[in-house]
Structure formats: C-alpha cells, structure tokens
Design an enzyme around this catalytic site. Structure first.
Site, PDB file in Angstrom:
ATOM      1  N   ASP A   9       0.860  -1.177   0.000  1.00  0.00           N
ATOM      2  CA  ASP A   9       0.000   0.000   0.000  1.00  0.00           C
ATOM      3  C   ASP A   9       0.899   1.230   0.000  1.00  0.00           C
ATOM      4  O   ASP A   9       2.102   1.128   0.254  1.00  0.00           O
ATOM      5  CB  ASP A   9      -0.891   0.002   1.253  1.00  0.00           C
ATOM      6  CG  ASP A   9      -1.805   1.226   1.285  1.00  0.00           C
ATOM      7  OD1 ASP A   9      -2.365   1.574   0.220  1.00  0.00           O
ATOM      8  OD2 ASP A   9      -1.940   1.865   2.340  1.00  0.00           O
ATOM      9  N   SER A  10       0.312   2.376  -0.256  1.00  0.00           N
ATOM     10  CA  SER A  10       1.083   3.612  -0.192  1.00  0.00           C
ATOM     11  C   SER A  10       1.500   3.924   1.242  1.00  0.00           C
ATOM     12  O   SER A  10       2.366   4.757   1.461  1.00  0.00           O
ATOM     13  CB  SER A  10       0.239   4.758  -0.746  1.00  0.00           C
ATOM     14  OG  SER A  10      -0.997   4.819  -0.064  1.00  0.00           O
ATOM     15  N   CYS A  72      -3.588  -0.850  -2.258  1.00  0.00           N
ATOM     16  CA  CYS A  72      -3.846   0.565  -2.525  1.00  0.00           C
ATOM     17  C   CYS A  72      -4.783   0.715  -3.728  1.00  0.00           C
ATOM     18  O   CYS A  72      -4.485   0.220  -4.820  1.00  0.00           O
ATOM     19  CB  CYS A  72      -2.515   1.258  -2.805  1.00  0.00           C
ATOM     20  SG  CYS A  72      -2.688   2.992  -3.202  1.00  0.00           S
ATOM     21  N   GLU A 151      -5.441   8.942   9.632  1.00  0.00           N
ATOM     22  CA  GLU A 151      -4.038   8.939  10.082  1.00  0.00           C
ATOM     23  C   GLU A 151      -3.908   9.622  11.448  1.00  0.00           C
ATOM     24  O   GLU A 151      -3.064   9.266  12.253  1.00  0.00           O
ATOM     25  CB  GLU A 151      -3.143   9.653   9.069  1.00  0.00           C
ATOM     26  CG  GLU A 151      -3.177   9.039   7.682  1.00  0.00           C
ATOM     27  CD  GLU A 151      -2.032   8.068   7.428  1.00  0.00           C
ATOM     28  OE1 GLU A 151      -1.014   8.172   8.102  1.00  0.00           O
ATOM     29  OE2 GLU A 151      -2.200   7.205   6.544  1.00  0.00           O
ATOM     30  N   CYS A 183     -11.033   3.197  -0.983  1.00  0.00           N
ATOM     31  CA  CYS A 183      -9.749   3.691  -0.469  1.00  0.00           C
ATOM     32  C   CYS A 183      -9.442   2.897   0.800  1.00  0.00           C
ATOM     33  O   CYS A 183     -10.363   2.612   1.589  1.00  0.00           O
ATOM     34  CB  CYS A 183      -9.870   5.178  -0.149  1.00  0.00           C
ATOM     35  SG  CYS A 183      -8.395   5.843   0.651  1.00  0.00           S
ATOM     36  N   HIS A 185      -8.242   3.574   3.582  1.00  0.00           N
ATOM     37  CA  HIS A 185      -8.534   4.161   4.894  1.00  0.00           C
ATOM     38  C   HIS A 185     -10.026   4.196   5.229  1.00  0.00           C
ATOM     39  O   HIS A 185     -10.395   4.311   6.386  1.00  0.00           O
ATOM     40  CB  HIS A 185      -8.027   5.609   4.948  1.00  0.00           C
ATOM     41  CG  HIS A 185      -6.543   5.739   4.940  1.00  0.00           C
ATOM     42  ND1 HIS A 185      -5.755   5.270   3.907  1.00  0.00           N
ATOM     43  CD2 HIS A 185      -5.696   6.279   5.842  1.00  0.00           C
ATOM     44  CE1 HIS A 185      -4.488   5.538   4.181  1.00  0.00           C
ATOM     45  NE2 HIS A 185      -4.426   6.152   5.346  1.00  0.00           N
TER      46      HIS A 185
HETATM   47  N1  DGL Z   1      -3.855   3.855  -0.136  1.00  0.00           N
HETATM   48  C1  DGL Z   1      -4.535   4.910  -0.851  1.00  0.00           C
HETATM   49  C2  DGL Z   1      -5.709   4.321  -1.614  1.00  0.00           C
HETATM   50  O1  DGL Z   1      -6.279   3.310  -1.241  1.00  0.00           O
HETATM   51  C3  DGL Z   1      -4.976   6.016   0.067  1.00  0.00           C
HETATM   52  C4  DGL Z   1      -3.848   6.857   0.623  1.00  0.00           C
HETATM   53  C5  DGL Z   1      -3.063   7.590  -0.463  1.00  0.00           C
HETATM   54  O2  DGL Z   1      -3.567   8.578  -1.035  1.00  0.00           O
HETATM   55  O3  DGL Z   1      -1.958   7.147  -0.739  1.00  0.00           O
HETATM   56  O4  DGL Z   1      -6.091   4.864  -2.613  1.00  0.00           O
END
Ligand code: DGL
Length: 267
Positions: A9-10, A72, A151, A183, A185
């Site tokens: 993931d990011s 992600c 976060e 997403c 989160h």
């Molecule tokens: N992990 C990203 C997503 O699911 C969200 C956080 C980001 O913008 O990197 O799109």
C-alpha cells in the site's frame, strides 16, 4: 516451504486489507510493504503512481512471494496492468473484487464510489462496474480529507462527521443503495459514513472481496503452523507502528525500514 503472500500500500491504510487477509488465512505467511516515505498516492500523477507501485512490487517479488495483493486503490486503478507485466505470479488489485461485490449487493443498480482524487479521476471503478452491469448508474466522489482524518486517529471525532456530511451530501439526491469504500482508509470511517448515509445504503469494503477472491486461488493446505507477519516501510517506522497499533489492536512482531534506492531499487 510455504511462500508468503505480498501486500503493498502507499502507507498504513492497507493494514485494513492485511487485517482481513490475516483473519481469513491464519496459516499463511504475509509480507506487507507500506510506502510511508511517499504517501499519499491519491493526488499524484498516473506516471508517478505506476513508477512507485512498480518499485514496491519489485521489493516484494525479491522476497519470494507467491501472490501479490495491491491493497492501494490508487495503485490498483493505475498500475495493475504494468505490474502484471513484471511477473507471472497472480496479482490482485482491489478494484475488480470491490466492483464485483458492489454488483452483487445493489438492487437498484445505483452505486456510489468514494476514493482518492486519483482513483476517482481514473474512473476504474465505474468501468469495472459497467462491465458487470452495463446499465448501472455510478456516482463518484473524491474524499481526500478522509485519509488524514484516519491517520490522525480522528474517526470518532465530531470533525470526521462534519467532513463526511460535506462530501457525502453529493449522494443525497442520487438514490444509491450501495457505496464502495474505494480507499484503504475508508473502512475505518464506515461507522460515520453509515450514520451520514443512513441504514439503507450498503457499504462495500474491498478487503472482504479480496479475501474471498484469494480463497479461490489458494489451496487449503494446512500445515498447522501459525502464519508469520513481516512489515516493511520506506520511512518513519515509529509512526507506522503507532497507527498500526490502533488499526490492528496489537503490536507488530516484525517491522523494518527499507532504505529507498539501496537494497530494493535494483534491476
Ligand atoms: N492507499 C490509498 C488508496 O487506497 C490512500 C492513501 C493515499 O492517497 O496514498 O487509494
């Protein structure tokens, strides 16, 4: 010897996907990589997202994984096809499983999508849903402030509801019966999202659909050993540990920072 499942993931948000996979597959070894040095991906350009995602995937491939899960949504939206060219192992993104679950759940074919600016701009969910239900009406809304709220651990703070009301007001006259949490989160905000949209809207969390999808790929060969977890990040492991404790409700057994451009950026 069992090979691990790789997840990237990011940043820390993909732990929602990790958590579900861990619950479904207690005996699998899992390796998670969070690109905490370069998060967020949501506002970045497609080229950059592809570049970062490729580097993340390479790192996990070097660890000998048998399946790659791109947790992600933004990476899944832009980079999945590129990543498939890197390797012969199965690569699973979150978009198709999420779209499939939304298509199963909707009764009136009116589906909402929320995600990062990048995911919404890509229209990846809309296209994936329309492949399954060509007549579906899909309504999309980017909710960029949801990521920092999670976060900060403010899911239950009144500010979360205020911002959710602001973004989700877009759906008020759309008569959707299903909303994809597009997403990593957003599942952590599902209580407030459900409160704002009301009980008639079904929330779809891609993590569940990914785990179901993985079930079909993985043979159920049990060796009775508890699966191992390894977490790697590209920066700030202290903050990652702090947020992950909140998300997973336990401490991480193995967490290591990988230095960019040293060990893993090698061709
Ligand atoms: N992990 C990203 C997503 O699911 C969200 C956080 C980001 O913008 O990197 O799109």
């Amino acid at each position: 010897m069992k090979k691990p499942i790789g997840i990237f993931d990011s940043g820390v948000g993909g732990l929602t996907v990790y958590k579900t996979i861990r619950a479904y597959f207690p005996e699998e070894d899992l390796i998670y990589f969070g690109d905490t040095a370069r998060v967020p991906y949501g506002p970045k350009s497609p080229n950059t997202i592809v570049e970062y995602s490729t580097q993340n995937a390479r790192f996990l491939l070097q660890q000998g994984i048998k399946i790659l899960v791109v947790a992600c949504n933004t990476s899944s939206a832009y980079a999945l096809d590129y990543l498939k060219n890197l390797t012969g192992i199965p690569i699973i993104g979150v978009i198709e499983p999420g779209a499939q679950m939304a298509a199963q759940k909707t009764r009136n074919n009116r589906i909402g999508i929320i995600g990062t600016e990048g995911t919404i701009r890509s229209e990846a969910y809309t296209k994936a849903i329309r492949k399954l239900i060509p007549e579906a009406m899909v309504f999309s809304q980017a909710c960029p402030l949801f990521v920092p709220i999670v976060e900060e651990g403010w899911q239950n703070d009144p500010v979360a509801e205020q911002i959710a009301r602001h973004y989700l007001d877009y759906f008020r006259d759309k008569d959707i019966d299903t909303l994809v949490l597009g997403c990593t989160h957003y599942p952590l905000l599902s209580a407030v999202i459900q409160k704002v949209l009301g009980p008639k809207v079904t929330l779809v969390d891609s993590a569940e659909s990914i785990a179901e999808y993985l079930k079909q790929l993985l043979p159920s060969d049990s060796d009775g050993r508890q699966g191992l977890d390894s977490f790697y990040v590209s920066d700030n492991e202290g903050k990652f540990a702090q947020i992950s404790n909140r998300i997973l409700e336990h401490e991480l057994s193995f967490l290591k920072r990988v230095r960019l451009f040293e060990s893993w950026f090698t061709d």
